[in-house]
Write a protein that holds these residues in place. Structure first.
Motif, PDB file in Angstrom:
ATOM      1  N   CYS A  45      49.711  54.933   3.108  1.00  0.00           N
ATOM      2  CA  CYS A  45      50.856  55.695   3.382  1.00  0.00           C
ATOM      3  C   CYS A  45      51.901  55.020   4.102  1.00  0.00           C
ATOM      4  O   CYS A  45      51.679  54.307   5.102  1.00  0.00           O
ATOM      5  N   SER A  47      53.265  56.570   6.674  1.00  0.00           N
ATOM      6  CA  SER A  47      52.805  56.940   7.793  1.00  0.00           C
ATOM      7  C   SER A  47      52.108  55.808   8.561  1.00  0.00           C
ATOM      8  O   SER A  47      52.033  55.755   9.791  1.00  0.00           O
ATOM      9  N   HIS A  50      54.698  53.663   9.847  1.00  0.00           N
ATOM     10  CA  HIS A  50      55.440  54.225  11.257  1.00  0.00           C
ATOM     11  C   HIS A  50      54.461  54.308  12.396  1.00  0.00           C
ATOM     12  O   HIS A  50      54.779  54.079  13.611  1.00  0.00           O
ATOM     13  N   TRP A  56      56.694  56.191  15.978  1.00  0.00           N
ATOM     14  CA  TRP A  56      56.915  57.774  16.640  1.00  0.00           C
ATOM     15  C   TRP A  56      56.436  57.860  17.904  1.00  0.00           C
ATOM     16  O   TRP A  56      56.127  59.060  18.404  1.00  0.00           O
ATOM     17  N   THR A 167      50.202  66.969   1.200  1.00  0.00           N
ATOM     18  CA  THR A 167      51.844  67.165   2.154  1.00  0.00           C
ATOM     19  C   THR A 167      52.582  67.705   1.108  1.00  0.00           C
ATOM     20  O   THR A 167      53.821  68.388   1.667  1.00  0.00           O
ATOM     21  N   LEU A 188      61.480  58.847  -4.805  1.00  0.00           N
ATOM     22  CA  LEU A 188      60.470  58.949  -5.719  1.00  0.00           C
ATOM     23  C   LEU A 188      59.488  57.567  -5.032  1.00  0.00           C
ATOM     24  O   LEU A 188      59.530  56.591  -5.846  1.00  0.00           O
ATOM     25  N   PRO A 275      61.361  60.667   9.462  1.00  0.00           N
ATOM     26  CA  PRO A 275      61.662  59.637  10.252  1.00  0.00           C
ATOM     27  C   PRO A 275      61.952  59.672  11.660  1.00  0.00           C
ATOM     28  O   PRO A 275      61.879  60.678  12.229  1.00  0.00           O
ATOM     29  N   SER A 296      57.168  70.648   7.021  1.00  0.00           N
ATOM     30  CA  SER A 296      55.760  70.973   6.745  1.00  0.00           C
ATOM     31  C   SER A 296      55.159  69.919   6.651  1.00  0.00           C
ATOM     32  O   SER A 296      55.466  68.732   6.668  1.00  0.00           O
ATOM     33  N   ILE A 298      51.130  67.915   6.279  1.00  0.00           N
ATOM     34  CA  ILE A 298      49.874  67.930   5.331  1.00  0.00           C
ATOM     35  C   ILE A 298      49.427  69.468   4.775  1.00  0.00           C
ATOM     36  O   ILE A 298      50.315  70.237   4.229  1.00  0.00           O
ATOM     37  N   LEU A 335      56.242  47.880   0.722  1.00  0.00           N
ATOM     38  CA  LEU A 335      56.516  49.393   0.621  1.00  0.00           C
ATOM     39  C   LEU A 335      57.800  49.639   1.472  1.00  0.00           C
ATOM     40  O   LEU A 335      58.344  50.637   1.134  1.00  0.00           O
ATOM     41  N   ARG A 343      52.028  53.920  -5.300  1.00  0.00           N
ATOM     42  CA  ARG A 343      51.303  53.821  -4.460  1.00  0.00           C
ATOM     43  C   ARG A 343      50.110  52.690  -4.282  1.00  0.00           C
ATOM     44  O   ARG A 343      49.585  52.616  -5.007  1.00  0.00           O
TER      45      ARG A 343
HETATM   46  P1  NAP Z   1      57.466  55.625   0.388  1.00  0.00           P
HETATM   47  O1  NAP Z   1      56.437  55.426  -0.571  1.00  0.00           O
HETATM   48  O2  NAP Z   1      58.017  54.581   1.091  1.00  0.00           O
HETATM   49  O3  NAP Z   1      58.576  56.812  -0.191  1.00  0.00           O
HETATM   50  C1  NAP Z   1      59.679  57.308   0.440  1.00  0.00           C
HETATM   51  C2  NAP Z   1      60.775  56.877  -0.452  1.00  0.00           C
HETATM   52  O4  NAP Z   1      62.099  57.481   0.406  1.00  0.00           O
HETATM   53  C3  NAP Z   1      61.252  55.680  -1.271  1.00  0.00           C
HETATM   54  O5  NAP Z   1      60.462  55.460  -2.317  1.00  0.00           O
HETATM   55  C4  NAP Z   1      62.546  55.943  -1.410  1.00  0.00           C
HETATM   56  O6  NAP Z   1      62.838  56.599  -2.670  1.00  0.00           O
HETATM   57  C5  NAP Z   1      63.100  56.813  -0.389  1.00  0.00           C
HETATM   58  N1  NAP Z   1      64.099  56.119   0.631  1.00  0.00           N
HETATM   59  C6  NAP Z   1      63.340  55.166   1.596  1.00  0.00           C
HETATM   60  N2  NAP Z   1      64.385  54.900   2.419  1.00  0.00           N
HETATM   61  C7  NAP Z   1      65.591  55.662   2.011  1.00  0.00           C
HETATM   62  C8  NAP Z   1      66.842  55.774   2.628  1.00  0.00           C
HETATM   63  N3  NAP Z   1      67.187  55.040   3.642  1.00  0.00           N
HETATM   64  N4  NAP Z   1      67.796  56.574   2.006  1.00  0.00           N
HETATM   65  C9  NAP Z   1      67.207  57.419   0.876  1.00  0.00           C
HETATM   66  N5  NAP Z   1      66.144  57.415   0.243  1.00  0.00           N
HETATM   67  C10 NAP Z   1      65.178  56.483   1.029  1.00  0.00           C
HETATM   68  O7  NAP Z   1      56.978  56.565   1.686  1.00  0.00           O
HETATM   69  P2  NAP Z   1      55.932  57.960   1.720  1.00  0.00           P
HETATM   70  O8  NAP Z   1      54.349  57.390   1.877  1.00  0.00           O
HETATM   71  O9  NAP Z   1      56.055  58.623   0.421  1.00  0.00           O
HETATM   72  O10 NAP Z   1      56.057  58.483   2.954  1.00  0.00           O
HETATM   73  C11 NAP Z   1      57.582  59.262   3.047  1.00  0.00           C
HETATM   74  C12 NAP Z   1      57.523  59.935   4.203  1.00  0.00           C
HETATM   75  O11 NAP Z   1      56.640  60.995   4.396  1.00  0.00           O
HETATM   76  C13 NAP Z   1      57.276  59.017   5.503  1.00  0.00           C
HETATM   77  O12 NAP Z   1      58.451  59.107   6.421  1.00  0.00           O
HETATM   78  C14 NAP Z   1      55.840  59.464   5.792  1.00  0.00           C
HETATM   79  O13 NAP Z   1      55.659  59.321   7.156  1.00  0.00           O
HETATM   80  C15 NAP Z   1      55.987  60.945   5.718  1.00  0.00           C
HETATM   81  N6  NAP Z   1      54.880  61.654   5.420  1.00  0.00           N
HETATM   82  C16 NAP Z   1      54.821  62.783   6.147  1.00  0.00           C
HETATM   83  C17 NAP Z   1      53.814  63.511   5.963  1.00  0.00           C
HETATM   84  C18 NAP Z   1      53.578  65.052   6.694  1.00  0.00           C
HETATM   85  O14 NAP Z   1      52.572  65.342   6.897  1.00  0.00           O
HETATM   86  N7  NAP Z   1      54.846  65.469   6.569  1.00  0.00           N
HETATM   87  C19 NAP Z   1      52.491  63.152   5.341  1.00  0.00           C
HETATM   88  C20 NAP Z   1      52.666  61.752   4.866  1.00  0.00           C
HETATM   89  C21 NAP Z   1      53.713  61.167   5.055  1.00  0.00           C
HETATM   90  P3  NAP Z   1      63.745  55.832  -3.763  1.00  0.00           P
HETATM   91  O15 NAP Z   1      63.587  54.588  -3.976  1.00  0.00           O
HETATM   92  O16 NAP Z   1      63.555  56.738  -5.061  1.00  0.00           O
HETATM   93  O17 NAP Z   1      65.130  56.326  -3.341  1.00  0.00           O
END
Ligand code: NAP
Ligand code: ZN
Length: 351
Positions: A45, A47, A50, A56, A167, A188, A275, A296, A298, A335, A343
Motif C-alpha cells: 500500500c 501507506s 508514508h 506522518w 478503504t 487510478l 498526504p 474516511s 478503512i 510505486l 497493486r
Molecule cells: P497509489 O497506488 O500510489 O495511487 C495513488 C494515485 O494517485 C496514483 O496512482 C496517481 O494516479 C495519483 N497521484 C499520485 N500523485 C499525484 C499528484 N501529485 N497529483 C495528482 N494525482 C496523483 O497509492 P494507494 O496505495 O492507492 O494510496 C493512495 C493514498 O491513500 C495514500 O496516501 C495512502 O496512504 C492513502 N490510504 C489511506 C487509507 C485510509 O484509510 N484513508 C487507506 C489506504 C491508503 P494517476 O496516475 O491516475 O494520476
C-alpha cells in the motif's frame, strides 16, 4: 505450560532513509481468542511508503510494514469458533481496539475512541508490545480482526481488498454510491482501481480522474463510463460540476480546489488519500455550491467482511503484479512513480 513465542522471517526498515532488509521477529503463541496465520501474500500500500519514511510522524523502528495480509489458518486458540486450520483468511490495517466504546460497539472499530492497534508500527493494548506487519511469514491476530476470504477469489488478487478494498467500499456505502449517482474516482492507483470496480458493481455511473491519458483504456475495461485526464483542457472543462460524489485517493496534496469544482450542488468529496502535508481549500468552492469535504479511514470488521462477500459475489479483485520479497525496495520506487498496474503483491514464499 506457557507456550513459547514463534520466530518468523520478515523484512524491516531501521529508519526513514533506510531500505527494507531481512529481519527476524517473534509472534505470540495463540491465546484463547487468537488465530495463527501462515501468510501467503501481502499487498504493498502507498501507506507503507508514508509509514516507512516516517512522513506522518510517529514511526516505530525497526518497522515491518504490510497491512494487506492473506493466508491460511494454521492454529486457533481454545475460544475461537469462527475459524479453523485450513481456512483462507485476511487481516487488514488494525489488529485490536478497546472493543467496548460506542464506535467499537457499532462495529466501527477503525474509529475506536480509546486506541486502534494498527497492524504495524503501533503498540498493543499493553502499551509495550510492538506490532509488526505482513511482510513476514506468520502472524498471530485476535479473531475479531480476522476475516474470511471467499473461495472464489484467488488469494494474491484478494490481498489488496484488505486495505484498498475496504478503504473505498466504506465511503462508497456511507455516501450511497449506486444507481442514479455519478461518482468520480480521483487517482487510478491501488485504491482507485478497486474503487472503480466497487462503484461500478454498486450501480453508479463512474468516471476516472487521472493525470494523463495513459490509463484510459484500463479505466474503460474496469467499467468506468468516462475518463478525465486533468492534463487535457477540454476534459477539465467537461468535469465541471459533474459529480455527486468524489472519492479522492491522491497520495499528495494536489490541487483540492480543482477537484471540488467537479462536484455538483450538494456534492461531497471524500478524502481517503492521506498526504502528509496540510491541504489548502478555497472556502468559496465549498459554500457557493453547498459542497462538502469529508474524510474516511478503512472500515470496521463487519463491513470488511461484507466488502469481501460483495467482492466474492461480483468477482471483484485487484489487478496485481506479484513480486518477490527481495524486490520490495525497487517496488517502492516504482510505486512512487505510479509505475504499477495496479497493486504490487508480495509472494511470501519468496521470503
Ligand atoms: P497509489 O497506488 O500510489 O495511487 C495513488 C494515485 O494517485 C496514483 O496512482 C496517481 O494516479 C495519483 N497521484 C499520485 N500523485 C499525484 C499528484 N501529485 N497529483 C495528482 N494525482 C496523483 O497509492 P494507494 O496505495 O492507492 O494510496 C493512495 C493514498 O491513500 C495514500 O496516501 C495512502 O496512504 C492513502 N490510504 C489511506 C487509507 C485510509 O484509510 N484513508 C487507506 C489506504 C491508503 P494517476 O496516475 O491516475 O494520476
Ligand atoms: Zn493501506
Amino acid at each position: 505450560m506457557l507456550k513459547t513465542a514463534i520466530k518468523t522471517k520478515a523484512y524491516a526498515t531501521n529508519g526513514a532513509n533506510e531500505p527494507l532488509i531481512p529481519f527476524e521477529i517473534e509472534r505470540r503463541a495463540p491465546r484463547a481468542d487468537d488465530v495463527l496465520i501462515d501468510i501467503k501474500y501481502c499487498g504493498v500500500c502507498h501507506s507503507d511508503i508514508h509509514n516507512t519514511r516516517d512522513e506522518w510522524g510517529g514511526a516505530l523502528y525497526p518497522m515491518v510494514p504490510g497491512h494487506e495480509i492473506v493466508g491460511i489458518v494454521t492454529e486457533v486458540g481454545s475460544a475461537v469458533t469462527r475459524f479453523k486450520p485450513g481456512d483462507r483468511v485476511g487481516v487488514g490495517c488494525m489488529v485490536d481496539t478497546c472493543k467496548e466504546c460506542s464506535a467499537c460497539n457499532q462495529g466501527l472499530e477503525q474509529y475506536c475512541q480509546k486506541q486502534v492497534v494498527l497492524t504495524y508500527s503501533s503498540l498493543e493494548l499493553d502499551g509495550v508490545t510492538r506490532t509488526y506487519g505482513g511482510y513476514s511469514r506468520q502472524i498471530t491476530v485476535r479473531d475479531r480482526f480476522v476475516v474470511k476470504i471467499p473461495d472464489s477469489l484467488p488469494l494474491e488478487k484478494a490481498a489488496p481488498l484488505l486495505c484498498a478494498g475496504i478503504t473505498t467500499y466504506s465511503p462508497l456505502r456511507h455516501w450511497q454510491a449506486g444507481p442514479g449517482k455519478s461518482v468520480a474516482v480521483v487517482g487510478l492507483g491501488g485504491l482507485g482501481h478497486v474503487a472503480v470496480r466497487l462503484a461500478v458493481a454498486m450501480g453508479a455511473k463512474v468516471t476516472v480522474v487521472s493525470r494523463s491519458l495513459n490509463k484510459k483504456a484500463d479505466a474503460a475495461a474496469m467499467g468506468a463510463v468516462d475518463y478525465i485526464a486533468t492534463s487535457v483542457d477540454e476534459d477539465r472543462a467537461r468535469a465541471q460540476e459533474a459529480f455527486d460524489l468524489i472519492i479522492n485517493t491522491v497520495s499528495s496534496s494536489a490541487d483540492m480546489d480543482s477537484y471540488l469544482g467537479m462536484l455538483k450542488l450538494n456534492g461531497t468529496m471524500v478524502l481517503v488519500g492521506a498526504p502528509p502535508e496540510p491541504l489548502s481549500v478555497n472556502p468559496f468552492g465549498l459554500l457557493m455550491r453547498r459542497r462538502a469535504l469529508a474524510g474516511s479511514t478503512i472500515g470496521g470488521m463487519p463491513e470488511t467482511q461484507e466488502m469481501l462477500d460483495f467482492c466474492g459475489e461480483h468477482g471483484i479483485t485487484a489487478e496485481v503484479e506479484v513480486i518477490k520479497m527481495q524486490d520490495i525496495n525497487q517496488a517502492y520506487e516504482r510505486l512512487l512513480k505510479a509505475d504499477v498496474r495496479y497493486r504490487f503483491v508480495i509472494d511470501m514464499a519468496s521470503l
